[in-house]
Design a protein around this motif. Structure first.
Motif, short mmCIF file in Angstrom:
data_model
loop_
_atom_site.label_atom_id
_atom_site.label_comp_id
_atom_site.label_asym_id
_atom_site.label_seq_id
_atom_site.Cartn_x
_atom_site.Cartn_y
_atom_site.Cartn_z
N ARG A 149 0.82 -1.22 0.00
CA ARG A 149 0.00 0.00 0.00
C ARG A 149 0.85 1.27 0.00
N GLU A 167 -1.04 -4.15 2.90
CA GLU A 167 -2.40 -4.02 3.42
C GLU A 167 -3.12 -5.35 3.57
N SER A 188 -2.40 0.73 7.00
CA SER A 188 -2.72 1.89 6.15
C SER A 188 -1.56 2.85 5.99
N ARG A 211 -6.56 5.99 8.97
CA ARG A 211 -6.26 5.90 7.55
C ARG A 211 -4.86 6.38 7.21
#
Length: 349
Positions: A203, A219, A256, A301
């Motif tokens: 990610r 991820e 994340s 996030r």
């Protein structure tokens, strides 16, 4: 962890500011501006700028702020800093790709990673910092991975220059790979593609401040892949993989964000579902787990570090939490939080 001095970027007459991206489709207010207390790291929201849908990822460059518009059409917006809140400069411009999730500024261009279309876009900047009317190049990735729900096609998730500034590195969750390119004349020339473990779903990537290592956060399996980085040849070599959680997760666990400390002693990661921040000590080419702490909200996030403080943008709880970081161990200690509906990232400038 030793704190490096002189890393702060001042704006608005020397006052520190934080800018918080959000998903307006989920109730976000656009781009929030917050004052930063230099002693405690605390944030105080000053206002919001709406008008750009889903400005989910931001980057500060000088007196400009840039934001992706993470929509099906995909766009890039520019804001001028210096006032009480950022001022939108012109209308957002299309990036020629869908669902842009990340951007970076390099050599007079903004680069976006477009998750939906699996591509990387180059948009030139004008002399005043405004963006051009459209992209100068769109590089489309090719390939897939073994996880059918997430890897049927490319999903570019991050793009950034390497520490030397010679290379552009993009991370693709859908193809389990990292691509290295050269930015030339507003176009991206592919140099090589590095395959990672199938099904990992890379990610984001963070470089060690020494510029000789990189850490790829996966991820789909909550791990970090440690890589050696050769800036002379533009070669990324995976050498080890380390879990970011102390035990196999009982439920959903989707890493994340990843940040390497400025002194290179620790790496921090955020994991959604588990809703934790992990601290990993850097020991040569290895990472050693140090601690796992709650992120202060739900669904972190993105994370960022600035001047001794770590910040987590918690999307589902709608807040940004700040942590004072222990200078020896790198372990974050929660300081407080500020409301930020559908928060998706936080940057300081």
């Amino acid at each position: 962890m030793r704190r490096r001095e002189g890393t702060a970027v001042a704006s608005g007459g020397g006052r520190r500011r934080a800018y918080i991206g959000s998903f307006t489709a989920a109730g976000g207010r656009g781009v929030l501006t917050a004052a930063v207390d230099p002693d405690t790291g605390a944030l105080t929201v000053l206002g919001a700028v709406d008008g750009v849908p889903d400005p989910s990822y931001l980057a500060v460059s000088g007196d400009m702020l840039y934001a992706v518009s993470e929509t099906a059409d995909g766009a890039l917006a520019a804001y001028r800093l210096g006032g009480a809140t950022p001022e939108l400069v012109g209308a957002p411009v299309p990036v020629g790709g869908s669902g842009p999730t990340h951007l970076s500024v390099h050599a007079g261009h903004v680069l976006t990673a477009n998750y939906g279309s699996g591509s990387v876009t180059v948009v030139p900047l004008r002399s005043d910092g405004a963006v051009a009317d459209g992209p100068s190049a769109v590089l489309r990735h090719r390939g897939s991975g073994p996880v059918p729900q997430r890897q049927q096609r490319p999903h570019a998730h991050q793009v950034q220059p390497d520490p030397s500034g010679r290379w552009i590195v993009s991370v693709d969750l859908g193809t389990d790979s990292v691509r290295v390119c050269v930015l030339e004349g507003g176009a991206l020339r592919p140099h090589r593609e590095i395959a990672l473990r199938p099904g990992g779903g890379p990610r984001h990537l963070a470089f060690h401040p020494d510029g000789d290592r990189a850490y790829v956060l996966n991820e789909l399996t909550p791990t970090v892949t440690v890589c050696r980085w050769d800036a002379d040849s533009g070669v990324l070599t995976p050498v080890a993989e380390k879990p970011v959680l102390p035990d196999p997760p009982a439920g959903d666990a989707y890493p994340s964000g990843i940040v390497a400390s400025p002194d290179g002693h620790v790496v921090w990661t955020a994991t959604r579902g588990a809703d934790v921040l992990s601290v990993l000590a850097v020991e040569g080419d290895a990472l050693k787990p140090v601690a796992t702490v709650p992120c202060g909200g739900a669904w972190p996030r993105a994370i960022t570090f600035s001047d001794g403080f770590l910040y987590a943008a918690n999307e589902r709880s709608g807040d940004v939490t700040w942590f004072a970081v222990d200078p020896g161990s790198g372990v974050p200690r929660r300081g407080g939080s500020v409301q930020a509906p559908a928060a998706s990232c936080v940057v300081l400038g």
